[in-house]
Scaffold this active site. Structure first.
Site, PDB file in Angstrom:
ATOM      1  N   GLY A 148       6.567   3.907   0.689  1.00 24.79           N
ATOM      2  CA  GLY A 148       7.694   3.987   1.605  1.00 24.79           C
ATOM      3  C   GLY A 148       8.388   2.643   1.707  1.00 24.79           C
ATOM      4  N   ASP A 166       0.499   1.997   5.395  1.00 30.30           N
ATOM      5  CA  ASP A 166       1.322   3.068   4.842  1.00 30.30           C
ATOM      6  C   ASP A 166       2.438   3.407   5.821  1.00 30.30           C
ATOM      7  OD1 ASP A 166       2.091   4.961   2.956  1.00 30.30           O
ATOM      8  OD2 ASP A 166       0.626   6.464   3.573  1.00 30.30           O
ATOM      9  N   ALA A 175       4.353   6.356   7.745  1.00 31.90           N
ATOM     10  CA  ALA A 175       4.032   7.718   8.174  1.00 31.90           C
ATOM     11  C   ALA A 175       5.331   8.431   8.504  1.00 31.90           C
ATOM     12  CB  ALA A 175       3.107   7.699   9.391  1.00 31.90           C
ATOM     13  N   ASP A 176       5.326   9.754   8.366  1.00 33.21           N
ATOM     14  CA  ASP A 176       6.504  10.552   8.704  1.00 33.21           C
ATOM     15  C   ASP A 176       6.644  10.693  10.215  1.00 33.21           C
ATOM     16  OD1 ASP A 176       7.210  11.083   5.994  1.00 33.21           O
ATOM     17  OD2 ASP A 176       5.615  12.575   5.919  1.00 33.21           O
ATOM     18  N   GLU A 186      -2.819   9.408  -2.064  1.00 30.88           N
ATOM     19  CA  GLU A 186      -2.447   8.649  -0.878  1.00 30.88           C
ATOM     20  C   GLU A 186      -3.459   8.858   0.248  1.00 30.88           C
ATOM     21  OE1 GLU A 186       1.545   7.925   1.888  1.00 30.88           O
ATOM     22  OE2 GLU A 186       1.535   9.515   0.390  1.00 30.88           O
TER      23      GLU A 186
END
Length: 198
Positions: A53, A109, A111-112, A137
């Site tokens: 991302g 990471d 995150a959505d 992932e």
């Protein structure tokens, strides 16, 4: 595993600028978060899971700069995706592949969405591109001793909403899909992505 969430915040004066992803203020906030993560959580000798991302890409780039400057030494990256592997290679971060026996000290990471209070995170809402792997992932993130998710304030919710990706092994996937559909009284949207893309 210790799980941490870092989110951007905005005052009422800057909320309009922060809502525009291309704004200077928004980019500055993302850079500040990535510097904070690398400088606070990553130390020499660590094995680090490299997320996917925009914010993760900035953290990878900054981590590479810190390695080249000598502020970090002997750090090995385990990429969560082809994209993060490419970004790490460009940044000069030595890489290793994830294995079931991998010992990962720390991972970060994007995150959505993250649920407030529980820090339950949803990743994988975006359909994988090319050889990207949601299973890879999740495996890297689950293997990490410590994990940080990076989200913007609008991704930090009181209740999870929207779609939640469910990973199912390809054998008998339809049976599992029907069980999920039954849980949601027929409201589940069930589809299959070819296994080689997971």
């Amino acid at each position: 595993m210790n799980k941490t969430m870092i989110r951007g915040s905005s005052s009422s004066d800057s909320s309009r600028a922060l809502s525009n992803g291309s704004s200077v203020l928004f980019r500055a906030a993302k850079h500040t978060v990535t510097f904070l993560i690398v400088d606070t959580y990553i130390t020499s000798g660590m094995v680090v899971g490299l997320g996917s991302g925009q914010a993760s890409a900035m953290a990878i780039e900054y981590m590479g700069r810190q390695l080249r400057a000598g502020a970090l030494k002997d750090v090995i990256g385990i990429p969560t995706s082809v994209a993060s592997a490419n970004e790490a290679a460009v940044a000069g971060i030595p890489l290793d592949q994830y294995r079931d026996t991998s010992q990962i000290d720390f991972a970060f990471d994007d995150a959505d969405i993250i649920e407030e209070g529980t820090l339950v995170a949803v990743i994988g809402r975006q359909q994988p591109k090319g050889d990207e792997s949601i299973i890879q992932e999740k495996s890297v993130l689950n293997a990490a001793d410590k994990l940080v998710f990076m989200v913007s304030e609008n991704q930090y919710k009181g209740v999870l909403d929207g779609s939640v990706p469910v990973l199912v092994q390809p054998v008998n996937w339809m049976e599992t899909a029907e069980e999920i559909d039954d849980l949601f009284i027929g409201d589940a949207e069930v589809f299959s992505i070819p296994y080689n893309r997971l």
